[in-house]
Scaffold this active site. Structure first.
Site, short mmCIF file in Angstrom:
data_model
loop_
_atom_site.label_atom_id
_atom_site.label_comp_id
_atom_site.label_asym_id
_atom_site.label_seq_id
_atom_site.Cartn_x
_atom_site.Cartn_y
_atom_site.Cartn_z
N VAL A 135 44.37 55.58 35.77
CA VAL A 135 43.52 54.68 36.56
C VAL A 135 44.30 53.52 37.16
O VAL A 135 43.72 52.69 37.87
CB VAL A 135 42.35 54.15 35.70
CG1 VAL A 135 41.43 55.29 35.30
CG2 VAL A 135 42.86 53.39 34.47
N GLY A 136 45.59 53.43 36.89
CA GLY A 136 46.38 52.34 37.45
C GLY A 136 47.85 52.46 37.13
O GLY A 136 48.22 53.00 36.09
N LYS A 137 48.67 51.95 38.04
CA LYS A 137 50.12 51.93 37.82
C LYS A 137 50.66 50.57 38.23
O LYS A 137 50.11 49.91 39.11
CB LYS A 137 50.82 53.02 38.62
CG LYS A 137 50.52 54.44 38.17
CD LYS A 137 51.34 55.45 38.96
CE LYS A 137 51.07 56.87 38.47
NZ LYS A 137 51.90 57.88 39.20
N ARG A 139 54.41 47.71 37.52
CA ARG A 139 55.81 47.61 37.11
C ARG A 139 55.96 47.80 35.60
O ARG A 139 57.02 48.16 35.10
CB ARG A 139 56.37 46.25 37.52
CG ARG A 139 55.65 45.08 36.91
CD ARG A 139 56.14 43.76 37.45
NE ARG A 139 55.37 42.64 36.92
CZ ARG A 139 55.50 41.40 37.33
NH1 ARG A 139 56.37 41.11 38.27
NH2 ARG A 139 54.78 40.45 36.80
N LYS A 156 47.18 51.68 27.77
CA LYS A 156 48.24 51.12 28.60
C LYS A 156 49.57 51.65 28.06
O LYS A 156 49.93 51.38 26.90
CB LYS A 156 48.20 49.60 28.53
CG LYS A 156 49.14 48.89 29.48
CD LYS A 156 48.89 47.38 29.39
CE LYS A 156 49.81 46.60 30.30
NZ LYS A 156 49.58 45.13 30.20
N ASP A 257 50.79 34.69 33.28
CA ASP A 257 50.78 35.68 34.36
C ASP A 257 49.34 35.94 34.80
O ASP A 257 48.92 37.08 34.98
CB ASP A 257 51.45 36.98 33.91
CG ASP A 257 51.77 37.90 35.08
OD1 ASP A 257 51.81 37.42 36.23
OD2 ASP A 257 51.96 39.12 34.85
#
Length: 430
Positions: A135-137, A139, A156, A257
């Protein structure tokens, strides 16, 4: 002559006492010659009393030592049974088809520290997760939706070069009180072998709306929903920043972050803050600043001017909190742009979209933020709404060049809550 006196004295005693007295005399424990003839019975009674008393004391000491060993063994066994029992409880709950992960993490069957499941149970859960879809990529690696006994979880998977971020998040989640509605719920962390390679997994609650970044690209917002998102994100940040004292307390944490990609939208349309791989911790009691061992820096687009100018005081914990506030102001700006006022709304854009490239360099951001001293343009239409005009003012107070002049997370939370009082239940506008 002495032996004759001894024999005369002992002959006057009854046979058991006579035998004991002769034995003690032979061992040198009494002096027959110094015993007055008129008190033979009293001297004979002294060793007779001391003997059993000493024996009793020895028995008590041995008994206490034995009891201590037994209790210690029982405590170890209870600890092992507790962890095994928790694992069994989770498995049993999943077989019943209930959504139990959240309940278990918030209940007394966990460690009670708010740090998720015990390590033994974490490993059990991790080895039973089946990956379903990516569902996500980024770094850092990838995020997958996984299934654990029919329930969706987020996995993750960190890249090998970002091992320090995995280690840092695992360390923070397992050592501090982070159970909060507006902090991403941690389930387990494990180093697992898949497809002949070692993978670093962090398993958390799954939120189908995805990140705030994704959500804002798909949805426009009524002011009520905009404030709901903003208030909940502020609650999460305030919980991170505050230090909770006590045996079940937590140190103060700065995120370092913060950005819309690291804020997730839950099914109830509240936000929760994720990705603690760069977080720093501070405890007033020890005055120890734990900055971890991660060489990675934050996201350039969201960096405060003091970071871009490399003038941040790295030995001062407050400095890190001030950088979070700068970034939070940018997240508020992203929310405000997608909020409808008098039928007008703008497309989603990231902060500084109009003055830097899609992937800005450190120097790009430094020129805009530090040299030109620019901040994102706040839409004029916000001034037409009394609530959103307050939101606009809050952004400006998050972007003061002087870090110490910026708002605190607690002040942001309270002001947003005040703005949202009396608003109707939010709804999504497609």
């Amino acid at each position: 002559m002495q032996m004759k006196v001894l024999c005369d004295e002992t002959m006057t005693l009854d046979p058991p006492r006579r035998t004991l007295l002769m034995l003690l005399t032979a061992l040198g424990l009494t002096q027959a010659t110094q015993t007055p003839p008129e008190q033979p019975q009293e001297d004979g009674q002294l060793p007779l009393i001391l003997g059993p008393v000493l024996a009793l004391l020895v028995l008590v000491a041995l008994g206490a030592l034995g009891l201590w060993h037994v209790r210690r063994r029982q405590e170890k066994q209870r600890g092992l049974n507790s962890e095994l029992g928790e694992s069994s409880l989770i498995l049993k709950a999943s077989e019943q088809g209930d959504s139990m992960l959240g309940d278990l993490l918030d209940s007394d069957c966990t460690t009670g520290s708010g740090s998720g499941l015990p390590f033994l149970v974490q490993r059990t859960v991790a080895r039973q997760v089946a990956l379903v879809e990516c569902v996500g990529k980024g770094r850092y690696g990838e995020v997958w939706r996984g299934l654990w006994h029919g329930e969706s979880v987020a996995v993750k998977i960190f890249s090998s070069r970002d091992e320090q971020s995995w280690f840092r998040e695992t360390e923070i989640y397992n050592t501090v009180l982070l159970r909060h509605d507006n902090i991403l719920g941690f389930i387990a962390s494990d180093m697992t072998s898949r497809n002949s390679s070692t993978q670093l997994w962090l398993i958390t609650h799954y939120h189908e709306h995805g990140s705030l970044y994704d959500f804002l690209q798909r949805q426009t917002l009524e002011p009520q929903l905009a404030l709901r998102l903003a208030v909940s994100a502020a609650c999460g940040l305030a919980h991170l920043h505050v230090e909770i004292f006590g045996t079940q307390g937590k140190p103060a944490i700065a995120h370092r972050d913060l950005k819309s990609r690291n804020v997730l939208v839950k099914s109830n349309l509240q936000c929760c803050i994720a990705d603690l791989g760069l977080a720093v911790m501070h405890s007033q009691g020890s005055d120890y600043l734990d900055i971890g061992n991660n060489p990675r820096v934050g996201t350039k687009r969201y960096m405060a001017p003091e970071v871009l100018e490399e003038q941040i005081r790295t030995d001062c914990f407050e400095s890190y909190k001030w950088t979070d506030i700068w970034a939070f102001g940018l997240v508020l700006w992203e929310i405000a742009r997608r909020t409808i006022v008098n039928g007008i709304v703008e497309d989603y854009r990231p902060p500084f979209y109009d003055v830097v490239p899609n992937d800005p360099s450190f120097e790009d951001m430094k020129k805009v933020v530090c040299v030109d001293q620019q901040t994102p343009t706040i839409p004029n239409r916000l001034a037409a709404d009394p609530v959103l005009s307050g939101l606009a003012q809050m952004m400006r107070e998050c972007w003061y060049p002087n870090p110490s002049a910026r708002l605190t997370a607690l002040r942001i939370k309270k002001t947003l809550q005040k703005l949202s009082n009396g608003l109707q239940k939010p709804k999504v506008i497609h």
